[in-house]
Motif scaffolding. Structure first.
Motif, PDB file in Angstrom:
ATOM      1  N   LEU A   1      31.842  40.397  39.400  1.00  0.00           N
ATOM      2  CA  LEU A   1      33.087  40.009  39.792  1.00  0.00           C
ATOM      3  C   LEU A   1      33.912  40.675  38.958  1.00  0.00           C
ATOM      4  CD1 LEU A   1      32.460  36.103  39.668  1.00  0.00           C
ATOM      5  CD2 LEU A   1      32.778  37.551  41.578  1.00  0.00           C
ATOM      6  N   ILE A   2      35.137  41.474  39.534  1.00  0.00           N
ATOM      7  CA  ILE A   2      36.039  42.011  38.857  1.00  0.00           C
ATOM      8  C   ILE A   2      37.485  41.192  38.761  1.00  0.00           C
ATOM      9  CG2 ILE A   2      37.441  44.437  38.400  1.00  0.00           C
ATOM     10  CD1 ILE A   2      35.014  45.258  40.068  1.00  0.00           C
ATOM     11  N   TRP A   3      37.975  41.187  37.384  1.00  0.00           N
ATOM     12  CA  TRP A   3      39.315  40.398  37.395  1.00  0.00           C
ATOM     13  C   TRP A   3      40.294  41.519  36.739  1.00  0.00           C
ATOM     14  CZ3 TRP A   3      40.825  35.371  38.519  1.00  0.00           C
ATOM     15  CH2 TRP A   3      39.838  34.522  38.815  1.00  0.00           C
ATOM     16  N   THR A   4      41.527  41.494  37.312  1.00  0.00           N
ATOM     17  CA  THR A   4      42.461  42.661  36.683  1.00  0.00           C
ATOM     18  C   THR A   4      43.805  41.858  36.726  1.00  0.00           C
ATOM     19  OG1 THR A   4      43.380  43.313  39.064  1.00  0.00           O
ATOM     20  CG2 THR A   4      41.253  44.434  38.009  1.00  0.00           C
ATOM     21  N   SER A   5      44.472  42.577  35.840  1.00  0.00           N
ATOM     22  CA  SER A   5      45.695  42.115  35.686  1.00  0.00           C
ATOM     23  C   SER A   5      46.774  43.313  34.915  1.00  0.00           C
ATOM     24  CB  SER A   5      46.068  40.818  34.927  1.00  0.00           C
ATOM     25  OG  SER A   5      45.722  41.037  33.482  1.00  0.00           O
ATOM     26  N   TRP A   6      47.914  43.194  34.876  1.00  0.00           N
ATOM     27  CA  TRP A   6      48.746  44.397  34.391  1.00  0.00           C
ATOM     28  C   TRP A   6      50.023  43.711  33.736  1.00  0.00           C
ATOM     29  CZ3 TRP A   6      53.862  45.274  35.772  1.00  0.00           C
ATOM     30  CH2 TRP A   6      54.093  44.872  37.063  1.00  0.00           C
TER      31      TRP A   6
ATOM     32  N   MET B   1      40.117  39.375  42.965  1.00  0.00           N
ATOM     33  CA  MET B   1      38.739  38.999  42.517  1.00  0.00           C
ATOM     34  C   MET B   1      37.933  39.797  43.707  1.00  0.00           C
ATOM     35  SD  MET B   1      36.918  35.741  41.652  1.00  0.00           S
ATOM     36  CE  MET B   1      36.935  34.981  43.124  1.00  0.00           C
ATOM     37  N   ILE B   2      36.614  40.449  43.319  1.00  0.00           N
ATOM     38  CA  ILE B   2      35.628  40.825  44.348  1.00  0.00           C
ATOM     39  C   ILE B   2      34.403  40.285  43.718  1.00  0.00           C
ATOM     40  CG2 ILE B   2      34.466  42.861  45.134  1.00  0.00           C
ATOM     41  CD1 ILE B   2      36.933  44.541  44.212  1.00  0.00           C
ATOM     42  N   LYS B   3      33.834  39.577  44.844  1.00  0.00           N
ATOM     43  CA  LYS B   3      32.340  38.870  44.593  1.00  0.00           C
ATOM     44  C   LYS B   3      31.436  39.696  45.341  1.00  0.00           C
ATOM     45  CE  LYS B   3      30.207  34.729  44.480  1.00  0.00           C
ATOM     46  NZ  LYS B   3      29.985  33.324  44.659  1.00  0.00           N
ATOM     47  N   VAL B   4      30.316  40.140  44.623  1.00  0.00           N
ATOM     48  CA  VAL B   4      29.100  40.756  45.269  1.00  0.00           C
ATOM     49  C   VAL B   4      27.937  40.370  44.829  1.00  0.00           C
ATOM     50  CG1 VAL B   4      30.608  42.851  45.536  1.00  0.00           C
ATOM     51  CG2 VAL B   4      29.488  42.621  43.243  1.00  0.00           C
TER      52      VAL B   4
ATOM     53  N   ALA C   1      34.969  42.936  34.147  1.00  0.00           N
ATOM     54  CA  ALA C   1      33.770  42.798  35.310  1.00  0.00           C
ATOM     55  C   ALA C   1      32.367  41.982  34.636  1.00  0.00           C
ATOM     56  CB  ALA C   1      33.469  44.134  35.749  1.00  0.00           C
ATOM     57  N   GLY C   2      32.090  41.203  35.508  1.00  0.00           N
ATOM     58  CA  GLY C   2      30.923  40.202  35.107  1.00  0.00           C
ATOM     59  C   GLY C   2      30.431  39.396  36.182  1.00  0.00           C
ATOM     60  N   SER C   3      29.397  38.950  35.894  1.00  0.00           N
ATOM     61  CA  SER C   3      28.748  37.965  36.823  1.00  0.00           C
ATOM     62  C   SER C   3      29.373  36.497  37.063  1.00  0.00           C
ATOM     63  CB  SER C   3      27.112  37.670  36.558  1.00  0.00           C
ATOM     64  OG  SER C   3      26.984  37.153  35.203  1.00  0.00           O
ATOM     65  N   SER C   4      30.004  35.915  36.057  1.00  0.00           N
ATOM     66  CA  SER C   4      30.636  34.680  36.243  1.00  0.00           C
ATOM     67  C   SER C   4      32.149  34.709  36.251  1.00  0.00           C
ATOM     68  CB  SER C   4      30.116  33.824  34.862  1.00  0.00           C
ATOM     69  OG  SER C   4      30.908  32.477  35.026  1.00  0.00           O
ATOM     70  N   SER C   5      32.591  33.935  37.378  1.00  0.00           N
ATOM     71  CA  SER C   5      34.124  33.983  37.740  1.00  0.00           C
ATOM     72  C   SER C   5      34.754  33.417  36.429  1.00  0.00           C
ATOM     73  CB  SER C   5      34.478  33.383  39.007  1.00  0.00           C
ATOM     74  OG  SER C   5      35.652  33.603  39.035  1.00  0.00           O
ATOM     75  N   LYS C   6      34.297  32.553  36.189  1.00  0.00           N
ATOM     76  CA  LYS C   6      34.857  31.497  35.021  1.00  0.00           C
ATOM     77  C   LYS C   6      34.976  32.350  33.603  1.00  0.00           C
ATOM     78  CE  LYS C   6      35.111  26.888  32.651  1.00  0.00           C
ATOM     79  NZ  LYS C   6      34.142  25.681  32.656  1.00  0.00           N
ATOM     80  N   THR C   7      33.915  32.982  33.409  1.00  0.00           N
ATOM     81  CA  THR C   7      33.645  33.741  32.171  1.00  0.00           C
ATOM     82  C   THR C   7      34.698  34.942  32.152  1.00  0.00           C
ATOM     83  OG1 THR C   7      31.364  32.737  31.772  1.00  0.00           O
ATOM     84  CG2 THR C   7      32.118  34.945  30.447  1.00  0.00           C
TER      85      THR C   7
END
Length: 132
Positions: A50-55, A1-4, A114-120
């Protein structure tokens, strides 16, 4: 996760995902993936995202994977600005963007939200994975 902390340039994000998909198809692509992600971080740090990734591993053909990716994206609500590309599918849901990248030659599918809320963002990522 990247927070900016500022707003993200969605065109730049789409271009990055296209480059990432193309590089991963090459013989050394999966080795290059961490380098690509690290090279992208400085430009993301200037954005608010915030960017969430998985594979997941896959045995699907490229076309089967893309077909499933399209359904997963639409069923997860990413139907705005919807694009199907050679290596994946991109869509938006409000202030969130999602991508499913298929690299069948390497037997892998990437999920990116990718988006502004980690939970969402995390919730959208789970939906994408479950709908795939």
């Amino acid at each position: 996760m990247i927070k900016v902390t500022q707003s993200i340039d969605k065109v730049q994000l789409k271009k990055f995902f296209n480059v990432m998909g193309e590089k991963a198809v090459t013989q050394k692509g999966l080795t290059l993936l961490p380098i690509l992600l690290m090279s992208f971080i400085p430009s993301v740090v200037q954005a608010s995202c915030l960017i969430w990734t998985s594979w997941q591993p896959t045995r699907l053909t490229q076309q089967q994977c893309l077909n499933r990716a399209e359904l997963a994206m639409r069923n997860s609500g990413f139907s705005q600005n919807f694009y199907t590309l050679e290596t994946g599918v991109y869509g938006e849901n409000g202030g969130y963007s999602g991508t499913v990248r298929c690299i069948a030659t390497k037997g892998v599918v990437f999920f990116i939200v990718a988006g502004s809320s980690s939970k969402t963002a995390e919730s959208f990522l789970g939906r994408l994975e479950n709908n795939f």
